[in-house]
Design an enzyme around this catalytic site. Structure first.
Site, PDB file in Angstrom:
ATOM      1  N   GLY A  70       0.795  -1.216   0.000  1.00  0.00           N
ATOM      2  CA  GLY A  70       0.000   0.000   0.000  1.00  0.00           C
ATOM      3  C   GLY A  70       0.828   1.267   0.000  1.00  0.00           C
ATOM      4  N   THR A  71       1.922   1.271   0.756  1.00  0.00           N
ATOM      5  CA  THR A  71       2.744   2.482   0.847  1.00  0.00           C
ATOM      6  C   THR A  71       3.346   2.844  -0.498  1.00  0.00           C
ATOM      7  OG1 THR A  71       3.257   2.170   3.192  1.00  0.00           O
ATOM      8  CG2 THR A  71       4.794   3.494   1.911  1.00  0.00           C
ATOM      9  N   ASN A 150      -8.421   3.628   8.743  1.00  0.00           N
ATOM     10  CA  ASN A 150      -7.795   2.478   9.392  1.00  0.00           C
ATOM     11  C   ASN A 150      -7.908   2.493  10.907  1.00  0.00           C
ATOM     12  OD1 ASN A 150      -5.919   4.750   8.752  1.00  0.00           O
ATOM     13  ND2 ASN A 150      -4.562   3.635  10.107  1.00  0.00           N
ATOM     14  N   GLN A 180      -7.714  -0.523   3.483  1.00  0.00           N
ATOM     15  CA  GLN A 180      -8.635  -1.088   4.459  1.00  0.00           C
ATOM     16  C   GLN A 180     -10.010  -1.411   3.864  1.00  0.00           C
ATOM     17  OE1 GLN A 180      -8.056  -2.080   7.517  1.00  0.00           O
ATOM     18  NE2 GLN A 180      -5.967  -1.291   7.701  1.00  0.00           N
ATOM     19  N   SER A 200      -3.264  -3.455  -0.640  1.00  0.00           N
ATOM     20  CA  SER A 200      -2.150  -4.181  -0.027  1.00  0.00           C
ATOM     21  C   SER A 200      -2.550  -5.626   0.237  1.00  0.00           C
ATOM     22  CB  SER A 200      -1.745  -3.505   1.289  1.00  0.00           C
ATOM     23  OG  SER A 200      -0.715  -4.215   1.926  1.00  0.00           O
ATOM     24  N   HIS A 202      -1.310  -7.976   2.436  1.00  0.00           N
ATOM     25  CA  HIS A 202      -1.342  -8.551   3.780  1.00  0.00           C
ATOM     26  C   HIS A 202      -2.526  -8.083   4.616  1.00  0.00           C
ATOM     27  CE1 HIS A 202       0.331  -5.268   6.484  1.00  0.00           C
ATOM     28  NE2 HIS A 202       0.562  -4.762   5.299  1.00  0.00           N
ATOM     29  N   CYS A 326       1.374   1.270  11.501  1.00  0.00           N
ATOM     30  CA  CYS A 326       2.437   1.913  10.746  1.00  0.00           C
ATOM     31  C   CYS A 326       2.972   3.147  11.456  1.00  0.00           C
ATOM     32  CB  CYS A 326       1.938   2.305   9.357  1.00  0.00           C
ATOM     33  SG  CYS A 326       1.444   0.869   8.376  1.00  0.00           S
TER      34      CYS A 326
END
Length: 386
Positions: A70-71, A150, A180, A200, A202, A326
């Site tokens: 995602g980042t 999130n 999310q 993302s 995970h 994060c």
């Protein structure tokens, strides 16, 4: 008993995903850029992943760019588009409660001479479409709004925002951080006016270190990673074939029985929130159960610091979060942007924890968690007073 309720931080992989990842790492381990059979076998996994994700979102396969998560997807969307379109304008819009993967690139772009408008939110964590309309300008080249918050589970009016942005100026790009939201909502970018979408692996019971960015075919974007020219030169680097295949497998499994699983999650969330309401001096943050995400519950426990409660729960084998994973490893000097954004009282900022559920969560686990909360909170409050 071990109870994992930190699924917004990361999720347990589906067994089928783990099996597929292991198979590719040990059998179909070729470099997808190689022209021999091993390379062709690896490339087939990437092709199937593109087809699967494109089908789920009703987009074209060529509009999927695989990333490390995602980042990276957020950084590529914001920095890549800002640098590619700066001649059309230098104004960007986002919200005050975005993930650091959005806010930090925005700060970077401000240092590069761009102007950023940060939209406020109400006490439910929702933006005002009227505020968005007022913020849009002729030189606005990009708007980025998260799908699901999130920390408190607010679900933003993405389709309405997309329609508003395109009505104002069809050339203004709309990016959505759906880290999310993907797997918890049906998201169709073309119907919702979304030009770019970050996901993302995970967070959806797939592997860590992999994600994707949906990029509409017409979007002008610059690469931010240079090298071998993979993925049409947009994202160089040997593709993470096991991760990509695992990500697509996880997405396919989540959406295969989506309605049933989401209804079950909402029922569990409602059951849990009703149980928490039996406690005195607590505050449930964010939207009503059915108005928000099906998996996130934010709770402020008056008189108990979040880190104290987190570790007390950990002693019982219950894993929760004191905030965004994060950012939670940083000193809590500034506090949560989300909690400040919704106007939370200062005394509660340091007393807020997040429970996040998944398709693996059971009612028995929630009962065990509620009992632990009933038992320990009065004791923790007594200890704090001393």
């Amino acid at each position: 008993m071990e109870v994992y309720l930190d699924n917004s931080a990361t999720t347990k992989a589906f067994p089928e995903v783990a099996e597929l990842v292991a198979k590719i790492m040990c059998e179909d381990y070729g470099n997808p850029s190689s022209m021999h059979l091993k390379g062709v076998q690896a490339e087939r996994h990437i092709k199937y992943a593109r087809e699967t994700l494109a089908r789920l979102m009703k987009v074209s396969e060529k509009e999927i760019c695989f990333t490390s998560g995602g980042t990276e997807s957020d950084n590529l969307a914001l920095i890549g588009c800002a640098m590619a379109n700066y001649r059309a304008g230098r104004h960007l819009i986002t919200t005050q409660i975005e993930h650091p993967a959005i806010l930090q690139p925005m700060h970077y772009l401000e240092d590069q001479g761009f102007e950023v408008t940060y939209l406020p939110v109400n006490e439910m964590g929702l933006i005002s479409l009227e505020d968005l309309k007022k913020a849009l300008r002729p030189d606005t080249i990009l708007v980025s709004i998260m799908h699901t918050n999130n920390e408190i589970g607010s679900v933003e009016p993405i389709a309405e925002a997309g329609n508003l942005i395109k009505q104002n100026n069809p050339a203004t790009l709309f990016h959505v951080d759906a880290v999310q939201g993907f797997g918890k909502a049906r998201i169709y970018p073309k119907k919702m006016g979304i030009d770019m979408l970050s996901v993302s692996g995970h967070k959806i019971h797939g592997p860590k270190g992999v994600g994707f960015l949906y990029i509409a075919d017409r979007v002008k974007i610059h690469n931010i990673i240079y090298g071998g020219g993979q993925q049409k030169n947009l994202r160089s680097g040997t593709e993470n074939v096991p991760g990509i295949a695992g990500l697509a497998k996880a997405a396919e499994m989540l959406y295969a029985q989506f309605d049933r699983d989401m209804e079950r999650l909402y029922e569990l969330k409602e059951y849990f929130v009703n149980g928490l309401a039996e406690l005195s001096d607590i505050q449930i943050n964010g939207p009503a159960v059915r108005d928000g995400a099906p998996h996130i519950v934010s709770v402020s426990v008056k008189g108990v610091r979040s880190e104290v409660l987190l570790h007390a729960m950990e002693d019982k084998g219950i894993y929760i979060s004191a905030g965004s994973a994060c950012a939670s490893n940083k000193p809590h000097t500034s506090g949560s942007a989300t909690l400040k954004g919704i106007g939370m009282e200062k005394e509660l900022l340091d007393s807020t924890v997040r429970f996040s559920l998944s398709v693996f969560t059971t009612k028995e686990e929630l009962d065990y968690t509620l009992k632990a909360m009933y038992d320990m909170i009065p004791l923790l409050r007594r200890y704090t007073r001393r």
